[in-house]
Design a protein around this motif. Structure first.
Motif, PDB file in Angstrom:
ATOM      1  N   HIS A  78      17.083  51.401  21.223  1.00 32.00           N
ATOM      2  CA  HIS A  78      16.409  50.301  20.499  1.00 32.00           C
ATOM      3  C   HIS A  78      15.848  50.852  19.190  1.00 32.00           C
ATOM      4  O   HIS A  78      14.835  51.553  19.189  1.00 32.00           O
ATOM      5  CB  HIS A  78      15.286  49.730  21.385  1.00 32.00           C
ATOM      6  CG  HIS A  78      14.495  48.611  20.768  1.00 32.00           C
ATOM      7  ND1 HIS A  78      14.063  47.517  21.501  1.00 32.00           N
ATOM      8  CD2 HIS A  78      14.026  48.400  19.513  1.00 32.00           C
ATOM      9  CE1 HIS A  78      13.381  46.693  20.725  1.00 32.00           C
ATOM     10  NE2 HIS A  78      13.333  47.215  19.505  1.00 32.00           N
ATOM     11  N   HIS A  80      15.513  49.934  14.674  1.00 30.64           N
ATOM     12  CA  HIS A  80      15.735  49.091  13.493  1.00 30.64           C
ATOM     13  C   HIS A  80      15.812  50.064  12.314  1.00 30.64           C
ATOM     14  O   HIS A  80      15.058  49.941  11.363  1.00 30.64           O
ATOM     15  CB  HIS A  80      14.565  48.136  13.269  1.00 30.64           C
ATOM     16  CG  HIS A  80      14.128  47.323  14.462  1.00 30.64           C
ATOM     17  ND1 HIS A  80      14.304  45.969  14.531  1.00 30.64           N
ATOM     18  CD2 HIS A  80      13.502  47.684  15.621  1.00 30.64           C
ATOM     19  CE1 HIS A  80      13.791  45.503  15.677  1.00 30.64           C
ATOM     20  NE2 HIS A  80      13.305  46.520  16.358  1.00 30.64           N
ATOM     21  N   LYS A 147      19.670  47.606  15.050  1.00 32.50           N
ATOM     22  CA  LYS A 147      19.593  46.145  14.926  1.00 32.50           C
ATOM     23  C   LYS A 147      19.577  45.719  13.468  1.00 32.50           C
ATOM     24  O   LYS A 147      19.051  46.435  12.610  1.00 32.50           O
ATOM     25  CB  LYS A 147      18.300  45.642  15.585  1.00 32.50           C
ATOM     26  CG  LYS A 147      18.203  45.960  17.073  1.00 32.50           C
ATOM     27  CD  LYS A 147      16.843  45.559  17.615  1.00 32.50           C
ATOM     28  CE  LYS A 147      16.542  46.217  18.947  1.00 32.50           C
ATOM     29  NZ  LYS A 147      17.397  45.783  20.058  1.00 32.50           N
ATOM     30  N   HIS A 248      13.585  40.773  22.626  1.00 26.83           N
ATOM     31  CA  HIS A 248      12.243  41.319  22.397  1.00 26.83           C
ATOM     32  C   HIS A 248      11.302  40.287  23.022  1.00 26.83           C
ATOM     33  O   HIS A 248      11.181  39.176  22.500  1.00 26.83           O
ATOM     34  CB  HIS A 248      11.899  41.349  20.908  1.00 26.83           C
ATOM     35  CG  HIS A 248      12.472  42.480  20.122  1.00 26.83           C
ATOM     36  ND1 HIS A 248      13.813  42.619  19.852  1.00 26.83           N
ATOM     37  CD2 HIS A 248      11.865  43.528  19.492  1.00 26.83           C
ATOM     38  CE1 HIS A 248      13.990  43.702  19.096  1.00 26.83           C
ATOM     39  NE2 HIS A 248      12.834  44.265  18.867  1.00 26.83           N
ATOM     40  N   HIS A 271       9.950  45.847  25.145  1.00 28.43           N
ATOM     41  CA  HIS A 271       8.487  45.799  24.934  1.00 28.43           C
ATOM     42  C   HIS A 271       7.791  45.452  26.259  1.00 28.43           C
ATOM     43  O   HIS A 271       7.223  46.291  26.895  1.00 28.43           O
ATOM     44  CB  HIS A 271       8.053  44.786  23.854  1.00 28.43           C
ATOM     45  CG  HIS A 271       8.339  45.243  22.470  1.00 28.43           C
ATOM     46  ND1 HIS A 271       7.704  46.312  21.891  1.00 28.43           N
ATOM     47  CD2 HIS A 271       9.193  44.773  21.549  1.00 28.43           C
ATOM     48  CE1 HIS A 271       8.161  46.481  20.660  1.00 28.43           C
ATOM     49  NE2 HIS A 271       9.076  45.558  20.429  1.00 28.43           N
ATOM     50  N   ASP A 323      12.223  52.468  18.830  1.00 23.36           N
ATOM     51  CA  ASP A 323      11.907  51.243  18.087  1.00 23.36           C
ATOM     52  C   ASP A 323      11.709  51.554  16.597  1.00 23.36           C
ATOM     53  O   ASP A 323      10.969  50.848  15.917  1.00 23.36           O
ATOM     54  CB  ASP A 323      10.657  50.563  18.672  1.00 23.36           C
ATOM     55  CG  ASP A 323      10.435  49.143  18.175  1.00 23.36           C
ATOM     56  OD1 ASP A 323      11.388  48.536  17.652  1.00 23.36           O
ATOM     57  OD2 ASP A 323       9.301  48.640  18.305  1.00 23.36           O
TER      58      ASP A 323
HETATM   59 ZN    ZN Z   1      12.186  46.292  18.084  1.00 22.25          ZN
END
Ligand code: ZN
Length: 412
Positions: A78, A80, A147, A248, A271, A323
């Protein structure tokens, strides 16, 4: 132990301890004084060194592991990590005591990242993402999920996914791409969330599916994101294009996004600090993976812990990821996440390491080929200068990576 024909071996590791991670989070699946053979990028044999079948010494490269430890290459399921600009300015303003309103007025928040990402060229996005991916890779990461979600318009969402794909040509890392058009509402759609979801489902999704720019679709289902109805529209559209689903959810409140995702056989819910017991049970029934993100928990100084005991009791697989993102987790270190998963979430070291190997793979739909030392699996291998696996979680700041193999080839 099963073995493919020995004459096909290209590489044989000897004198190495193996943490196979075959046993989920129950143990490391240790084989001490082990050996592992590679053939055509796959693990061809593994077991005790004393049990190695006879092989032709002239055809096989033998590597002495010198008593080090080997794990599957790490998986960051996960991130970004493709985005424009950064939010250090906002970080500083907050610590200077400025209010959220003042920060927003100064153009802060996700809006600033969206503006910077829209403005950046593909080459600029690639150049800024590469050091972040490199940082993960140097710590033993061989598979990363990336992502979209900072474009929030068709062109920029596609641009982000293209850049994520280009990263795979720059470093020997498997990249799985996730379309997160429903990350936030762009300012030009203020108070028109349903219209924006139309854009996501009717324009972005078909183009992205047609160009095969993503494997998976994700939604930020939250009071400040998208509601259940909007989330379901995106899931339903994703399903019609044969794309996998993630969510999410339950990061700030218990909206029911996880249970909805379970109905769509989602790979994971991520999360989940505020997830209820019913939500946990829905995850268990749908065999979803819980992706815990200790970096965001830390950076936001969250106090609500994810329902870890309930996840354990219901037998839900737990993955750990960085994340990496400019707003809530500007942290490109999966090794630090291992430490935080133990210190902040009280996972055992075996649970934490399972979270970046076998269960990281499960969260990406890769559990049949990655995340374990198993015959037939990809030879993505990390070799560590440690005396026991728990050191990977215990000490932080001295990178213990000794060498890294990607599909059987030494890359670090
Ligand atoms: Zn995220």
């Amino acid at each position: 132990m099963h073995t493919s024909h020995k004459s096909h071996w290209q590489t044989l590791w000897i004198n190495i301890h193996l943490a196979t991670m075959n046993d989920g989070s129950n143990s490391y699946g240790v084989i001490e004084q082990g050996a592992l053979a590679i053939s055509e990028g796959k693990i061809a044999w593994l077991g005790k060194e004393q049990d190695i079948p006879p092989f032709d010494q002239h055809q096989v490269e033998v590597i002495d592991g010198q008593g080090r430890w080997m794990t599957p290459g790490f998986i960051d399921c996960h991130t970004h990590l493709v985005y424009g600009g950064n939010r250090a300015n906002e970080f500083e303003m907050r610590l200077q005591g400025k209010s959220y309103q003042e920060i927003a007025q100064a153009g802060g928040g996700i809006v600033s990242t969206v503006t910077a990402t829209r403005k950046a060229t593909e080459a600029q996005l690639l150049a800024s993402a590469l050091p972040r991916l490199m940082a993960l890779h140097r710590e033993g990461v061989t598979t990363v999920e990336i992502k979209s979600g900072y474009g929030l318009d068709t062109l920029t969402e596609i641009k982000m996914l293209k850049v994520a794909g280009q990263l795979a040509a720059k470093l020997p890392v498997t990249i799985k791409r996730t379309f997160l058009g429903a990350h936030a509402l762009p300012i030009e759609y203020k108070d028109q969330a349903d219209d924006y979801i139309d854009l996501v489902c009717d324009e972005m999704m078909p183009k992205i599916a047609e160009q095969q720019l993503a494997d998976t679709v994700d939604v930020f289902c939250e009071g400040i994101g998208f509601d259940l109805k909007q989330t379901e529209r995106v899931f339903s559209s994703a399903r019609s294009y044969g794309l996998a689903i993630k969510v999410h959810a339950e990061q700030l409140s218990d909206l029911g996004g996880t249970a909805l995702a379970a109905k769509y056989q989602a790979l994971s819910s991520d999360h989940i600090e505020f997830l209820s017991l019913d939500g946990v049970k829905a995850m268990a029934d749908a065999d979803m993976t819980a992706v815990l993100l200790p970096g965001a928990f830390y950076f936001l100084r969250e106090t609500q812990l994810p329902p870890i005991d309930a996840l354990r009791k219901q037998g839900v697989a737990i993955a750990i990821a960085t994340d990496v993102n400019p707003g809530s987790s500007p942290i490109c270190s999966l090794q630090l996440m291992l430490n935080m998963a133990c210190t902040l979430f009280k996972l055992t070291p075996a649970e934490a390491i399972a979270g970046v190997t076998c269960y990281g793979a499960k969260a990406l739909g890769l559990s049949a080929s990655k995340g374990q030392l198993t015959v037939g699996f990809d030879a993505d291998l990390a070799c560590w200068n440690i005396e026991q696996p728990a050191e990977l979680c215990y000490q932080f700041g001295v990178n213990p990576l000794s060498s890294l193999f990607k599909v059987g080839i030494k890359v670090l």
